[in-house]
Design a protein around this motif. Structure first.
Motif, mmCIF file in Angstrom:
data_model
loop_
_atom_site.group_PDB
_atom_site.id
_atom_site.type_symbol
_atom_site.label_atom_id
_atom_site.label_comp_id
_atom_site.label_asym_id
_atom_site.label_seq_id
_atom_site.Cartn_x
_atom_site.Cartn_y
_atom_site.Cartn_z
ATOM 1 N N ALA A 69 4.030 7.001 10.765
ATOM 2 C CA ALA A 69 5.237 6.298 11.203
ATOM 3 C C ALA A 69 4.890 4.890 11.711
ATOM 4 C CB ALA A 69 5.941 7.098 12.298
ATOM 5 N N HIS A 70 3.784 4.768 12.429
ATOM 6 C CA HIS A 70 3.355 3.448 12.921
ATOM 7 C C HIS A 70 3.060 2.510 11.743
ATOM 8 C CE1 HIS A 70 3.089 3.641 17.305
ATOM 9 N NE2 HIS A 70 2.725 4.916 17.175
ATOM 10 N N ARG A 71 2.389 3.018 10.731
ATOM 11 C CA ARG A 71 2.045 2.160 9.591
ATOM 12 C C ARG A 71 3.292 1.749 8.822
ATOM 13 N NH1 ARG A 71 0.669 2.388 4.130
ATOM 14 N NH2 ARG A 71 1.117 4.617 4.007
ATOM 15 N N GLN A 72 4.205 2.690 8.677
ATOM 16 C CA GLN A 72 5.439 2.375 7.953
ATOM 17 C C GLN A 72 6.276 1.337 8.691
ATOM 18 O OE1 GLN A 72 7.065 6.300 7.513
ATOM 19 N NE2 GLN A 72 5.635 6.877 5.879
ATOM 20 N N ARG A 73 6.333 1.471 10.038
ATOM 21 C CA ARG A 73 7.081 0.479 10.814
ATOM 22 C C ARG A 73 6.437 -0.897 10.718
ATOM 23 N NH1 ARG A 73 7.846 4.791 14.562
ATOM 24 N NH2 ARG A 73 6.007 4.150 15.733
ATOM 25 N N ALA A 74 5.099 -0.909 10.655
ATOM 26 C CA ALA A 74 4.389 -2.183 10.552
ATOM 27 C C ALA A 74 4.484 -2.782 9.147
ATOM 28 C CB ALA A 74 2.926 -1.999 10.944
ATOM 29 N N GLY A 75 4.880 -1.953 8.160
ATOM 30 C CA GLY A 75 5.014 -2.431 6.792
ATOM 31 C C GLY A 75 3.690 -2.797 6.145
ATOM 32 N N LEU A 76 2.634 -2.032 6.477
ATOM 33 C CA LEU A 76 1.285 -2.356 5.986
ATOM 34 C C LEU A 76 0.823 -1.363 4.924
ATOM 35 C CD1 LEU A 76 -0.482 -3.058 9.410
ATOM 36 C CD2 LEU A 76 0.329 -4.773 7.772
ATOM 37 N N SER A 77 0.131 -1.862 3.935
ATOM 38 C CA SER A 77 -0.602 -0.991 3.014
ATOM 39 C C SER A 77 -1.904 -0.608 3.718
ATOM 40 C CB SER A 77 -0.915 -1.718 1.709
ATOM 41 O OG SER A 77 -1.838 -2.769 1.955
ATOM 42 N N TYR A 78 -2.632 0.380 3.172
ATOM 43 C CA TYR A 78 -3.907 0.736 3.802
ATOM 44 C C TYR A 78 -4.932 -0.389 3.670
ATOM 45 C CZ TYR A 78 -2.878 5.400 5.420
ATOM 46 O OH TYR A 78 -2.364 6.462 6.136
ATOM 47 N N ALA A 79 -4.839 -1.152 2.598
ATOM 48 C CA ALA A 79 -5.748 -2.290 2.448
ATOM 49 C C ALA A 79 -5.486 -3.325 3.545
ATOM 50 C CB ALA A 79 -5.568 -2.921 1.069
ATOM 51 N N GLN A 80 -4.206 -3.571 3.823
ATOM 52 C CA GLN A 80 -3.853 -4.519 4.882
ATOM 53 C C GLN A 80 -4.221 -3.970 6.262
ATOM 54 O OE1 GLN A 80 0.283 -4.669 3.732
ATOM 55 N NE2 GLN A 80 0.065 -6.718 2.805
ATOM 56 N N LEU A 81 -3.968 -2.678 6.457
ATOM 57 C CA LEU A 81 -4.307 -2.061 7.739
ATOM 58 C C LEU A 81 -5.816 -2.103 7.977
ATOM 59 C CD1 LEU A 81 -3.621 -0.486 10.283
ATOM 60 C CD2 LEU A 81 -3.581 1.613 8.908
ATOM 61 N N ALA A 82 -6.593 -1.854 6.936
ATOM 62 C CA ALA A 82 -8.056 -1.894 7.066
ATOM 63 C C ALA A 82 -8.515 -3.280 7.531
ATOM 64 C CB ALA A 82 -8.709 -1.537 5.732
ATOM 65 N N GLU A 83 -7.839 -4.305 7.026
ATOM 66 C CA GLU A 83 -8.183 -5.675 7.410
ATOM 67 C C GLU A 83 -7.832 -5.914 8.875
ATOM 68 O OE1 GLU A 83 -7.083 -9.918 5.566
ATOM 69 O OE2 GLU A 83 -7.247 -8.310 4.068
ATOM 70 N N MET A 84 -6.646 -5.460 9.275
ATOM 71 C CA MET A 84 -6.185 -5.654 10.655
ATOM 72 C C MET A 84 -7.017 -4.832 11.642
ATOM 73 S SD MET A 84 -3.621 -7.779 10.395
ATOM 74 C CE MET A 84 -2.702 -7.616 11.922
ATOM 75 N N ALA A 85 -7.369 -3.609 11.237
ATOM 76 C CA ALA A 85 -8.097 -2.709 12.139
ATOM 77 C C ALA A 85 -9.611 -2.912 12.074
ATOM 78 C CB ALA A 85 -7.763 -1.256 11.798
ATOM 79 N N ARG A 86 -10.072 -3.660 11.046
ATOM 80 C CA ARG A 86 -11.505 -3.866 10.828
ATOM 81 C C ARG A 86 -12.232 -2.533 10.674
ATOM 82 N NH1 ARG A 86 -12.998 -8.872 14.985
ATOM 83 N NH2 ARG A 86 -11.471 -10.338 14.118
ATOM 84 N N MET A 87 -11.651 -1.722 9.819
ATOM 85 C CA MET A 87 -12.209 -0.395 9.575
ATOM 86 C C MET A 87 -11.965 -0.017 8.119
ATOM 87 S SD MET A 87 -11.541 3.136 11.719
ATOM 88 C CE MET A 87 -12.507 2.552 13.119
ATOM 89 N N ASP A 88 -12.845 0.831 7.580
ATOM 90 C CA ASP A 88 -12.729 1.260 6.188
ATOM 91 C C ASP A 88 -11.397 1.951 5.933
ATOM 92 O OD1 ASP A 88 -14.115 1.907 3.536
ATOM 93 O OD2 ASP A 88 -13.523 3.894 4.256
#
Length: 218
Positions: A24-43
């Motif tokens: 739900a957090h990722r969907q609200r943020a509108g991020l793909s996993y590739a984008q989230l990985a960049e933001m979180a600095r994690m694989d």
């Protein structure tokens, strides 16, 4: 946002609730996993696995996931509560308890005990267990996957590495190894795959059903 995620099919409501919260957090943020990985600095694979519902992810991964999604301190605190509940649920018996280790006398009993231990610790990835074991090749995940699926019996070294990686107390490790010795002691009038107890067979089937949801988590 990329392709849809697979449905959550966890054996635990608490683990499923944690996975749904992360999604739900990722969907609200509108991020793909590739984008989230960049933001979180994690694989991205670790982040995707955290929200899969297959196991309880480390808290550090959960916090990185939430931070990458821009979660507030209050939201992070709420998810920590879900994580603690999932962790407790992951340590409880998933169905019925296996035989006590000291009473195990056959391969099926040992297989059921290993499956339940894996589920009890929250079904971590086999890669993480392999790393936890330390020495290279001591707990190969390909071999462990076959053992947990019931496709092959463990050798003594693999069993020892497995229970250590699962953080079994040192005082109990010898009991596991004694069980392996009993199971592998030559017996008269018994085939290599002879199993004594229908109740154990039922437990094995139930544990395998839980694992079959997605298999041991690579």
């Amino acid at each position: 946002m990329g392709r849809p995620e697979r449905p959550i099919t966890s054996f635990s409501e608490e683990i499923a609730a944690l996975a749904m919260d992360l999604r739900a957090h990722r969907q609200r943020a509108g991020l793909s996993y590739a984008q989230l990985a960049e933001m979180a600095r994690m694989d991205r694979t670790r982040l995707s696995r955290a929200a899969s519902g297959k196991s309880v992810p480390p808290m550090a991964v959960v916090e990185a996931y939430l931070t990458g999604c821009g979660a507030t301190k209050k939201q992070i605190a709420r998810t920590r509560g879900l994580w603690r509940a999932a962790r407790r649920a992951g340590r409880q018996r998933p169905e019925e308890a296996p035989q006590h280790i000291a009473l195990i006398k056959d391969r099926l009993g040992l297989s059921v005990a290993m499956q339940h231990l894996y589920l009890k610790i929250g079904r971590p990835s086999l890669r993480d267990l392999e790393r936890q074991a330390g020495a290279h090749g001591e707990l190969p995940r390909s071999s462990l996957s076959r053992v947990l699926r019931g496709d092959a019996p463990p050798n003594r070294a693999l069993l020892e590495a497995f229970v250590k990686a699962c953080a079994v107390p040192a005082s109990e490790i010898e009991t596991w190894l004694e069980a392996w010795d009993r199971v592998n002691r030559p017996r008269r009038h018994e085939g290599a795959n002879h199993f004594h107890s229908p109740a154990l067979a039922l437990r094995a089937a139930r544990a395998n059903q839980l694992l079959a949801t997605s298999g041991p988590d690579d």
